[in-house]
Motif scaffolding. Structure first.
Motif, PDB file in Angstrom:
ATOM      1  N   SER A  50       3.256   1.107   8.904  1.00  0.00           N
ATOM      2  CA  SER A  50       4.357   0.340   9.491  1.00  0.00           C
ATOM      3  C   SER A  50       5.646   0.408   8.687  1.00  0.00           C
ATOM      4  CB  SER A  50       3.952  -1.121   9.694  1.00  0.00           C
ATOM      5  OG  SER A  50       3.731  -1.741   8.453  1.00  0.00           O
ATOM      6  N   ASP A  51       5.544   0.635   7.389  1.00  0.00           N
ATOM      7  CA  ASP A  51       6.768   0.662   6.582  1.00  0.00           C
ATOM      8  C   ASP A  51       6.835   1.846   5.620  1.00  0.00           C
ATOM      9  OD1 ASP A  51       5.191  -0.033   4.342  1.00  0.00           O
ATOM     10  OD2 ASP A  51       5.474  -2.147   4.764  1.00  0.00           O
ATOM     11  N   GLY A  52       5.901   2.749   5.743  1.00  0.00           N
ATOM     12  CA  GLY A  52       5.955   3.969   4.940  1.00  0.00           C
ATOM     13  C   GLY A  52       5.699   3.785   3.463  1.00  0.00           C
ATOM     14  N   GLY A  53       5.097   2.667   3.075  1.00  0.00           N
ATOM     15  CA  GLY A  53       4.813   2.432   1.668  1.00  0.00           C
ATOM     16  C   GLY A  53       6.041   2.058   0.853  1.00  0.00           C
ATOM     17  N   ASN A  54       6.963   1.326   1.470  1.00  0.00           N
ATOM     18  CA  ASN A  54       8.212   0.954   0.780  1.00  0.00           C
ATOM     19  C   ASN A  54       8.051  -0.148  -0.255  1.00  0.00           C
ATOM     20  OD1 ASN A  54       9.821   2.771   2.194  1.00  0.00           O
ATOM     21  ND2 ASN A  54      10.125   1.334   3.867  1.00  0.00           N
ATOM     22  N   TRP A  55       7.001  -0.956  -0.172  1.00  0.00           N
ATOM     23  CA  TRP A  55       6.948  -2.173  -0.980  1.00  0.00           C
ATOM     24  C   TRP A  55       5.877  -2.134  -2.061  1.00  0.00           C
ATOM     25  CZ3 TRP A  55      11.399  -3.167   0.410  1.00  0.00           C
ATOM     26  CH2 TRP A  55      11.801  -3.050   1.736  1.00  0.00           C
ATOM     27  N   ASP A  56       5.300  -0.984  -2.332  1.00  0.00           N
ATOM     28  CA  ASP A  56       4.255  -0.895  -3.356  1.00  0.00           C
ATOM     29  C   ASP A  56       4.774  -0.345  -4.676  1.00  0.00           C
ATOM     30  OD1 ASP A  56       4.545   1.767  -2.280  1.00  0.00           O
ATOM     31  OD2 ASP A  56       2.666   2.277  -3.281  1.00  0.00           O
ATOM     32  N   GLY A  77      -3.205  -5.158   1.165  1.00  0.00           N
ATOM     33  CA  GLY A  77      -3.392  -4.181   0.096  1.00  0.00           C
ATOM     34  C   GLY A  77      -4.206  -2.979   0.521  1.00  0.00           C
ATOM     35  N   GLU A  78      -4.413  -2.839   1.843  1.00  0.00           N
ATOM     36  CA  GLU A  78      -5.177  -1.709   2.360  1.00  0.00           C
ATOM     37  C   GLU A  78      -4.591  -1.320   3.712  1.00  0.00           C
ATOM     38  OE1 GLU A  78      -9.795  -0.546   3.167  1.00  0.00           O
ATOM     39  OE2 GLU A  78      -9.223  -2.577   3.694  1.00  0.00           O
ATOM     40  N   SER A  79      -4.281  -0.070   3.879  1.00  0.00           N
ATOM     41  CA  SER A  79      -3.762   0.415   5.158  1.00  0.00           C
ATOM     42  C   SER A  79      -4.867   0.418   6.206  1.00  0.00           C
ATOM     43  CB  SER A  79      -3.202   1.825   5.009  1.00  0.00           C
ATOM     44  OG  SER A  79      -2.766   2.311   6.263  1.00  0.00           O
ATOM     45  N   THR A  80      -4.513   0.040   7.428  1.00  0.00           N
ATOM     46  CA  THR A  80      -5.462   0.111   8.541  1.00  0.00           C
ATOM     47  C   THR A  80      -5.025   1.168   9.553  1.00  0.00           C
ATOM     48  OG1 THR A  80      -4.322  -1.707   9.643  1.00  0.00           O
ATOM     49  CG2 THR A  80      -6.241  -2.266   8.295  1.00  0.00           C
ATOM     50  N   SER A  86       6.924  -1.659  -6.944  1.00  0.00           N
ATOM     51  CA  SER A  86       6.926  -2.624  -8.042  1.00  0.00           C
ATOM     52  C   SER A  86       6.756  -4.024  -7.469  1.00  0.00           C
ATOM     53  CB  SER A  86       8.232  -2.553  -8.849  1.00  0.00           C
ATOM     54  OG  SER A  86       9.288  -3.165  -8.144  1.00  0.00           O
ATOM     55  N   VAL A  87       6.258  -4.913  -8.299  1.00  0.00           N
ATOM     56  CA  VAL A  87       6.103  -6.305  -7.890  1.00  0.00           C
ATOM     57  C   VAL A  87       7.465  -6.895  -7.533  1.00  0.00           C
ATOM     58  CG1 VAL A  87       5.447  -8.614  -8.687  1.00  0.00           C
ATOM     59  CG2 VAL A  87       3.972  -6.654  -9.187  1.00  0.00           C
ATOM     60  N   ALA A  88       8.476  -6.608  -8.324  1.00  0.00           N
ATOM     61  CA  ALA A  88       9.808  -7.162  -8.081  1.00  0.00           C
ATOM     62  C   ALA A  88      10.356  -6.744  -6.719  1.00  0.00           C
ATOM     63  CB  ALA A  88      10.775  -6.745  -9.185  1.00  0.00           C
ATOM     64  N   VAL A  89      10.167  -5.486  -6.354  1.00  0.00           N
ATOM     65  CA  VAL A  89      10.640  -4.988  -5.060  1.00  0.00           C
ATOM     66  C   VAL A  89       9.893  -5.694  -3.932  1.00  0.00           C
ATOM     67  CG1 VAL A  89      10.652  -2.941  -3.563  1.00  0.00           C
ATOM     68  CG2 VAL A  89      11.428  -2.762  -5.921  1.00  0.00           C
ATOM     69  N   ALA A  90       8.589  -5.848  -4.059  1.00  0.00           N
ATOM     70  CA  ALA A  90       7.790  -6.519  -3.036  1.00  0.00           C
ATOM     71  C   ALA A  90       8.203  -7.977  -2.889  1.00  0.00           C
ATOM     72  CB  ALA A  90       6.303  -6.414  -3.377  1.00  0.00           C
ATOM     73  N   VAL A  91       8.398  -8.651  -4.006  1.00  0.00           N
ATOM     74  CA  VAL A  91       8.790 -10.064  -3.968  1.00  0.00           C
ATOM     75  C   VAL A  91      10.160 -10.229  -3.324  1.00  0.00           C
ATOM     76  CG1 VAL A  91       9.396 -12.065  -5.390  1.00  0.00           C
ATOM     77  CG2 VAL A  91       7.341 -10.730  -5.898  1.00  0.00           C
ATOM     78  N   GLU A  92      11.099  -9.405  -3.679  1.00  0.00           N
ATOM     79  CA  GLU A  92      12.434  -9.500  -3.078  1.00  0.00           C
ATOM     80  C   GLU A  92      12.361  -9.300  -1.576  1.00  0.00           C
ATOM     81  OE1 GLU A  92      16.064 -10.287  -2.036  1.00  0.00           O
ATOM     82  OE2 GLU A  92      15.209 -10.788  -3.982  1.00  0.00           O
ATOM     83  N   HIS A  93      11.521  -8.379  -1.127  1.00  0.00           N
ATOM     84  CA  HIS A  93      11.370  -8.174   0.308  1.00  0.00           C
ATOM     85  C   HIS A  93      10.767  -9.411   0.972  1.00  0.00           C
ATOM     86  CE1 HIS A  93      11.126  -6.123   4.079  1.00  0.00           C
ATOM     87  NE2 HIS A  93       9.801  -6.220   4.117  1.00  0.00           N
ATOM     88  N   ALA A  94       9.762 -10.001   0.357  1.00  0.00           N
ATOM     89  CA  ALA A  94       9.160 -11.221   0.907  1.00  0.00           C
ATOM     90  C   ALA A  94      10.191 -12.341   0.996  1.00  0.00           C
ATOM     91  CB  ALA A  94       7.981 -11.659   0.046  1.00  0.00           C
ATOM     92  N   LEU A  95      10.976 -12.516  -0.045  1.00  0.00           N
ATOM     93  CA  LEU A  95      12.002 -13.566  -0.041  1.00  0.00           C
ATOM     94  C   LEU A  95      13.080 -13.281   0.999  1.00  0.00           C
ATOM     95  CD1 LEU A  95      12.304 -14.163  -3.880  1.00  0.00           C
ATOM     96  CD2 LEU A  95      11.019 -15.533  -2.207  1.00  0.00           C
ATOM     97  N   THR A 123       0.847  -1.184   0.000  1.00  0.00           N
ATOM     98  CA  THR A 123       0.000   0.000   0.000  1.00  0.00           C
ATOM     99  C   THR A 123       0.889   1.242   0.000  1.00  0.00           C
ATOM    100  OG1 THR A 123      -0.054   0.068   2.409  1.00  0.00           O
ATOM    101  CG2 THR A 123      -1.783  -1.183   1.332  1.00  0.00           C
ATOM    102  N   PRO A 124       0.456   2.308  -0.636  1.00  0.00           N
ATOM    103  CA  PRO A 124       1.279   3.514  -0.659  1.00  0.00           C
ATOM    104  C   PRO A 124       1.283   4.272   0.660  1.00  0.00           C
ATOM    105  CG  PRO A 124      -0.761   3.884  -1.843  1.00  0.00           C
ATOM    106  CD  PRO A 124      -0.726   2.421  -1.484  1.00  0.00           C
ATOM    107  N   ASP A 125       0.357   3.951   1.564  1.00  0.00           N
ATOM    108  CA  ASP A 125       0.222   4.719   2.801  1.00  0.00           C
ATOM    109  C   ASP A 125       0.326   3.856   4.050  1.00  0.00           C
ATOM    110  OD1 ASP A 125      -2.150   3.382   2.319  1.00  0.00           O
ATOM    111  OD2 ASP A 125      -3.417   5.010   3.016  1.00  0.00           O
TER     112      ASP A 125
END
Length: 96
Positions: A22-28, A53-56, A30-39, A17-19
């Motif tokens: 907890s992480d300031g929207g660091n992983w939204d 996919g939704e900020s709470t 690109s898909v590649a950036v998000a996947v690398e973080h998950a791995l 999520t862009p907002d």
């Protein structure tokens, strides 16, 4: 893959999520950036990845189901191509 609950389980949190509060929207970005973080979280010891996919955060606007799906599904598919780590989805909507 099965998760056994006879020991401590670490859950890696991946907010696409862009907002995110907890992480300031660091992983939204690109898909590649998000996947690398998950791995990386898996390499660091996570046994499951929880994708949101939704900020709470307080005051956050509700995100439509279609937008949550657009944000999360490509990331889930790409993680699955690289890993069999269990994945959970963080949402208030069953359709997502």
């Amino acid at each position: 893959r099965t998760i056994l609950f006879n020991e401590t389980i670490v859950m890696g949190i991946l907010n696409v999520t862009p907002d995110s509060f907890s992480d300031g929207g660091n992983w939204d970005k690109s898909v590649a950036v998000a996947v690398e973080h998950a791995l990386q979280m898996q390499r660091d010891g996570a046994s499951i990845i929880d994708i949101g996919g939704e900020s709470t955060r307080p005051g956050a606007k509700e995100v439509e189901e279609e937008e949550q799906i657009r944000r999360t599904v490509p990331v889930i598919k790409a993680i699955r191509e690289e890993s069999d780590i269990p994945i959970s989805i963080d949402t208030r909507h069953a359709r997502v």
